[in-house]
Motif scaffolding. Structure first.
Motif, PDB file in Angstrom:
ATOM      1  N   VAL A 104      62.450  19.969 115.833  1.00 36.98           N
ATOM      2  CA  VAL A 104      62.902  21.163 115.124  1.00 36.98           C
ATOM      3  C   VAL A 104      63.347  20.846 113.687  1.00 36.98           C
ATOM      4  CG1 VAL A 104      65.393  21.292 115.645  1.00 36.98           C
ATOM      5  CG2 VAL A 104      64.024  23.372 115.631  1.00 36.98           C
ATOM      6  N   ALA A 105      63.672  19.593 113.401  1.00 43.84           N
ATOM      7  CA  ALA A 105      64.152  19.219 112.060  1.00 43.84           C
ATOM      8  C   ALA A 105      63.202  19.637 110.941  1.00 43.84           C
ATOM      9  CB  ALA A 105      64.451  17.726 111.994  1.00 43.84           C
ATOM     10  N   PRO A 106      61.888  19.336 111.027  1.00 45.46           N
ATOM     11  CA  PRO A 106      61.002  19.775 109.951  1.00 45.46           C
ATOM     12  C   PRO A 106      60.861  21.301 109.881  1.00 45.46           C
ATOM     13  CG  PRO A 106      59.752  18.604 111.656  1.00 45.46           C
ATOM     14  CD  PRO A 106      61.199  18.483 112.004  1.00 45.46           C
ATOM     15  N   LEU A 107      61.057  21.981 111.008  1.00 49.14           N
ATOM     16  CA  LEU A 107      60.976  23.448 111.004  1.00 49.14           C
ATOM     17  C   LEU A 107      62.186  24.046 110.294  1.00 49.14           C
ATOM     18  CD1 LEU A 107      59.723  23.974 114.675  1.00 49.14           C
ATOM     19  CD2 LEU A 107      58.376  24.070 112.562  1.00 49.14           C
ATOM     20  N   MET A 148      61.757  24.312 127.851  1.00 54.41           N
ATOM     21  CA  MET A 148      60.461  23.709 127.532  1.00 54.41           C
ATOM     22  C   MET A 148      60.157  22.487 128.383  1.00 54.41           C
ATOM     23  SD  MET A 148      60.336  24.142 123.406  1.00 54.41           S
ATOM     24  CE  MET A 148      58.614  23.686 123.352  1.00 54.41           C
ATOM     25  N   GLY A 149      61.135  22.047 129.169  1.00 56.58           N
ATOM     26  CA  GLY A 149      60.924  20.891 130.029  1.00 56.58           C
ATOM     27  C   GLY A 149      60.880  19.568 129.287  1.00 56.58           C
ATOM     28  N   ILE A 150      61.604  19.488 128.172  1.00 57.42           N
ATOM     29  CA  ILE A 150      61.679  18.236 127.406  1.00 57.42           C
ATOM     30  C   ILE A 150      63.148  17.926 127.144  1.00 57.42           C
ATOM     31  CG2 ILE A 150      59.386  18.429 126.365  1.00 57.42           C
ATOM     32  CD1 ILE A 150      60.620  19.602 123.879  1.00 57.42           C
ATOM     33  N   ASP A 151      63.443  16.734 126.639  1.00 57.37           N
ATOM     34  CA  ASP A 151      64.843  16.387 126.428  1.00 57.37           C
ATOM     35  C   ASP A 151      65.351  16.875 125.071  1.00 57.37           C
ATOM     36  OD1 ASP A 151      64.792  13.931 124.471  1.00 57.37           O
ATOM     37  OD2 ASP A 151      63.268  13.487 125.988  1.00 57.37           O
ATOM     38  N   SER A 152      66.671  16.959 124.971  1.00 58.28           N
ATOM     39  CA  SER A 152      67.313  17.494 123.766  1.00 58.28           C
ATOM     40  C   SER A 152      66.988  16.687 122.517  1.00 58.28           C
ATOM     41  CB  SER A 152      68.831  17.552 123.948  1.00 58.28           C
ATOM     42  OG  SER A 152      69.169  18.452 124.971  1.00 58.28           O
ATOM     43  N   SER A 153      66.900  15.359 122.651  1.00 60.58           N
ATOM     44  CA  SER A 153      66.609  14.535 121.468  1.00 60.58           C
ATOM     45  C   SER A 153      65.212  14.843 120.925  1.00 60.58           C
ATOM     46  CB  SER A 153      66.756  13.046 121.786  1.00 60.58           C
ATOM     47  OG  SER A 153      65.812  12.653 122.759  1.00 60.58           O
TER      48      SER A 153
END
Length: 166
Positions: free
Chosen positions: A82-85, A71-76
């Motif tokens: 993703v936590a709320p998902l 996705m081209g973003i960082d892991s944090s």
């Protein structure tokens, strides 16, 4: 190779001004509707959630690092988004089949159903918005918008990041 400012002066600044303005208007409209359908808040979805769910649907289960990279973003950022998902049951955390210590994120049946509901609503909106367009106009717009997004992503990654002053 011409400098960035040389390229701007070579291009029609009026067109560039119109383009940047229309992109800004599009971004505002997209946020207003969440591209979930005008007046259909029940089918709206946060942009980050939609993109994460869509990526997991298209590419299958994967770890946080792989998802972030794709996705081209960082892991944090992925972990935070993703936590709320996970909390809502749309994404499942499971152990990696080969390395039980590693976590794999997977679209749940609930997440798949919700994603399809949102996709369907967005398809309906796109159909309404472009109902007076020809099939060729839709195809050309999709091709150009895809090309624009690819070029924009490349430009963003090519821009040197500012280093903090010491």
């Amino acid at each position: 190779m011409p400098s960035h400012s040389d390229m701007t002066t070579q291009l029609d600044t009026g067109v560039l001004d119109t383009l940047q303005h229309q992109v800004a208007v599009f971004a505002r409209r997209a946020e207003q509707t969440r591209l979930g359908g005008v007046g259909q808040a029940r089918n709206s979805m946060d942009r980050a959630a939609y993109l994460l769910l869509n990526r997991l649907d298209q590419e299958g289960p994967m770890g946080v690092k792989a998802l972030a990279g794709s996705m081209g973003i960082d892991s944090s950022t992925v972990t935070r988004q993703v936590a709320p998902l996970v909390d809502s049951g749309m994404v499942k955390r499971t152990s990696h089949p080969e390395d039980g210590r590693a976590v794999v994120l997977q679209l749940s049946p609930r997440g798949k159903a919700r994603l399809e509901e949102v996709r369907s609503s967005r398809r309906d909106l796109m159909a309404r918005v472009t109902e007076e367009w020809t099939a060729e106009e839709r195809d050309v717009f999709c091709d150009l918008l895809t090309r624009f997004n690819i070029s924009l992503a490349a430009a963003v990654t090519a821009v040197p990041q500012a280093t903090p002053a010491t």
